[in-house]
Design an enzyme around this catalytic site. Sequence first.
Site, mmCIF file in Angstrom:
data_model
loop_
_atom_site.group_PDB
_atom_site.id
_atom_site.type_symbol
_atom_site.label_atom_id
_atom_site.label_comp_id
_atom_site.label_asym_id
_atom_site.label_seq_id
_atom_site.Cartn_x
_atom_site.Cartn_y
_atom_site.Cartn_z
ATOM 1 N N SER A 140 -42.016 17.433 14.438
ATOM 2 C CA SER A 140 -43.125 16.696 15.051
ATOM 3 C C SER A 140 -43.111 16.763 16.576
ATOM 4 C CB SER A 140 -43.055 15.228 14.612
ATOM 5 O OG SER A 140 -43.991 14.458 15.312
ATOM 6 N N TYR A 163 -49.406 17.452 18.223
ATOM 7 C CA TYR A 163 -50.469 16.475 18.449
ATOM 8 C C TYR A 163 -51.074 16.860 19.786
ATOM 9 C CZ TYR A 163 -49.765 13.074 14.725
ATOM 10 O OH TYR A 163 -49.723 12.447 13.517
ATOM 11 N N THR A 189 -52.148 19.065 13.936
ATOM 12 C CA THR A 189 -52.616 17.941 13.103
ATOM 13 C C THR A 189 -53.942 17.427 13.646
ATOM 14 O OG1 THR A 189 -50.415 17.362 12.379
ATOM 15 C CG2 THR A 189 -52.069 15.621 12.272
ATOM 16 N N LYS A 254 -53.759 20.969 9.963
ATOM 17 C CA LYS A 254 -53.294 19.951 9.001
ATOM 18 C C LYS A 254 -54.221 18.742 9.006
ATOM 19 C CE LYS A 254 -49.224 17.041 8.018
ATOM 20 N NZ LYS A 254 -49.480 15.694 8.532
ATOM 21 N N HIS A 278 -52.418 12.535 5.348
ATOM 22 C CA HIS A 278 -51.379 11.936 6.185
ATOM 23 C C HIS A 278 -50.609 10.861 5.397
ATOM 24 C CE1 HIS A 278 -50.474 12.056 10.641
ATOM 25 N NE2 HIS A 278 -49.713 11.053 10.287
HETATM 26 C C1 LIG Z 1 -43.068 7.996 9.205
HETATM 27 C C2 LIG Z 1 -44.052 9.115 9.195
HETATM 28 C C3 LIG Z 1 -44.318 9.788 10.380
HETATM 29 C C4 LIG Z 1 -45.216 10.860 10.372
HETATM 30 N N1 LIG Z 1 -45.392 11.580 11.522
HETATM 31 C C5 LIG Z 1 -46.212 12.647 11.499
HETATM 32 C C6 LIG Z 1 -46.362 13.457 12.649
HETATM 33 O O1 LIG Z 1 -45.720 13.242 13.670
HETATM 34 N N2 LIG Z 1 -47.229 14.485 12.583
HETATM 35 C C7 LIG Z 1 -47.944 14.771 11.438
HETATM 36 O O2 LIG Z 1 -48.728 15.713 11.415
HETATM 37 N N3 LIG Z 1 -47.796 14.037 10.335
HETATM 38 C C8 LIG Z 1 -46.949 12.996 10.342
HETATM 39 N N4 LIG Z 1 -46.793 12.267 9.212
HETATM 40 C C9 LIG Z 1 -47.529 12.646 7.996
HETATM 41 C C10 LIG Z 1 -46.753 13.657 7.147
HETATM 42 O O3 LIG Z 1 -46.726 14.931 7.741
HETATM 43 C C11 LIG Z 1 -47.400 13.817 5.755
HETATM 44 O O4 LIG Z 1 -48.763 14.162 5.901
HETATM 45 C C12 LIG Z 1 -47.272 12.545 4.934
HETATM 46 O O5 LIG Z 1 -46.014 11.957 5.102
HETATM 47 C C13 LIG Z 1 -47.583 12.797 3.461
HETATM 48 O O6 LIG Z 1 -46.514 13.179 2.750
HETATM 49 P P1 LIG Z 1 -45.609 12.156 1.820
HETATM 50 O O7 LIG Z 1 -46.533 11.452 0.861
HETATM 51 O O8 LIG Z 1 -44.723 13.152 1.138
HETATM 52 O O9 LIG Z 1 -44.938 11.220 2.746
HETATM 53 C C14 LIG Z 1 -45.899 11.207 9.191
HETATM 54 C C15 LIG Z 1 -45.625 10.519 8.001
HETATM 55 C C16 LIG Z 1 -44.709 9.486 7.998
HETATM 56 C C17 LIG Z 1 -44.421 8.785 6.699
HETATM 57 C C1 LIG Z 2 -47.404 4.680 16.864
HETATM 58 C C2 LIG Z 2 -46.996 6.095 17.128
HETATM 59 C C3 LIG Z 2 -47.575 7.021 16.136
HETATM 60 C C4 LIG Z 2 -47.030 8.382 16.299
HETATM 61 C C5 LIG Z 2 -47.644 9.280 15.294
HETATM 62 C C6 LIG Z 2 -46.722 9.583 14.179
HETATM 63 C C7 LIG Z 2 -47.493 9.718 12.924
HETATM 64 O O1 LIG Z 2 -48.151 10.688 12.714
HETATM 65 C C8 LIG Z 2 -47.441 8.655 11.927
HETATM 66 O O2 LIG Z 2 -48.057 8.829 10.848
HETATM 67 O O3 LIG Z 2 -46.842 7.592 12.171
#
Ligand SMILES: Cc1cc2nc3c(=O)[nH]c(=O)nc-3n(C[C@H](O)[C@H](O)[C@H](O)COP(=O)(O)O)c2cc1C
Ligand SMILES: CCCCCCC(=O)C(=O)O
Length: 382
Positions: A140, A163, A189, A254, A278
Amino acid sequence: ATSLQAEPALARPGQAPAAATSPGEFIVSRTEAPLDLINLIDIETRASRVLAPGAFSYIAGGAGDEWTLRENRNAFNRQLIVPRVLSGKTAPDLRTQILGTAIVSPIIITPVAAHGLAHITAEAGTARGAAAAGTILGVSTVSTLALEQVAAAAAGPKWFHLYMLQDVAYSAKLLRRARAAGYRAIVLTADTTVVGNREDSLRQRFQFPLQPGNLLGDDPAAPIPLARRTFESRLDRKTIEFAIRESGLPVIVKGINHPDDALLAIDAGAAAIQVSNHGGRQLDGAPGAFSVLPAVAKAVNQRVPIIFDSGVRRGQDVFKALASGADVVAIGRPVIYGLALSGWQGVRSVLELLNRELSMTMQLAGVHTVADIRATALQPAV
Ligand SMILES: Cc1cc2nc3c(=O)[nH]c(=O)nc-3n(C[C@H](O)[C@H](O)[C@H](O)COP(=O)(O)O)c2cc1C
Ligand SMILES: CCCCCCC(=O)C(=O)O
């Protein structure tokens, strides 16, 4: 537009605090031992016992009523796999490739922010686990460790996630750094032009705690400039062209749910698309991601590969996603739970369990290869 919180000066990411207390006062795990797992549903409860409550709410939670979060799981129940018992096939072959990278199975790791919330090794642990399991790690923009630190931690294939920031020059710099560090593709994303309302995080008063290693200024004691920690809220084909031009790498867009967005992304030069909502963290009330996959796959018509995420927890889910048009699936939360419970070994255990479940599913469905799965017709549930 979304800004990361302005934070007090914190320890630099990558510096392990003495007592496994992360800079944001989160107690994080140090454990690294093989993880005994039954499935990837139970692992969430187990992880809730080792993660700080605020961190757990942030990782596990979805937006609003969490209807879409639940629907991501429920949607898989509406398509069924019909057993085939006389195919004469055995020893399923899970190997495949995506964008020229060979992987041991069609399961990769999607970008997730701030692995330092889960384990003292942060993304270095995840990178080691991914490499040991023979798959691709998405890193990320808001990773705990800097992208170069993650690249140096293990040699396995990695994709850097962007991002798009309001600071365009800094976004371009990140893309060039990713290429220089050996990342093989960019995941752009598109679904987080504003961050969804994760109500449980709000209840817990969770604050994104770590200074993301990629966004630090030259002076680590100085606050990160606002434009550098604010996500761009207007994305379009020019953003995709920018990412392609500045990185010189294949760009995966994405967060696609609508066929027209898929077509636009391909027209702008995307090398792949990632169907995702997401993990139910953005637009609550959106369909389960698996529900939109067939229509998007039909529009894409095999012109570019499709990566699928959001709610994949079982080998049967992987099978169903591939039979519905995906080339590979990506998983998010279970990997972070594995990391929290057991560091790199936990990450490897999570991936290996899902591989075993997929292998068993293939055997019982009478298919031998990933290509065979993609040619399988599912049966709608009545
Ligand atoms: C804690 C957390 C942080 C995430 N951070 C990002 C991120 O930085 N960039 C991004 O494109 N998606 C982010 N996502 C989304 C994931 O890439 C993904 O789309 C999502 O977790 C769905 O998969 P899952 O059901 O297997 O968790 C995040 C998801 C979670 C749970
Ligand atoms: C509050 C910060 C958010 C950072 C973005 C990370 C993300 O994608 C997420 O789902 O959380």
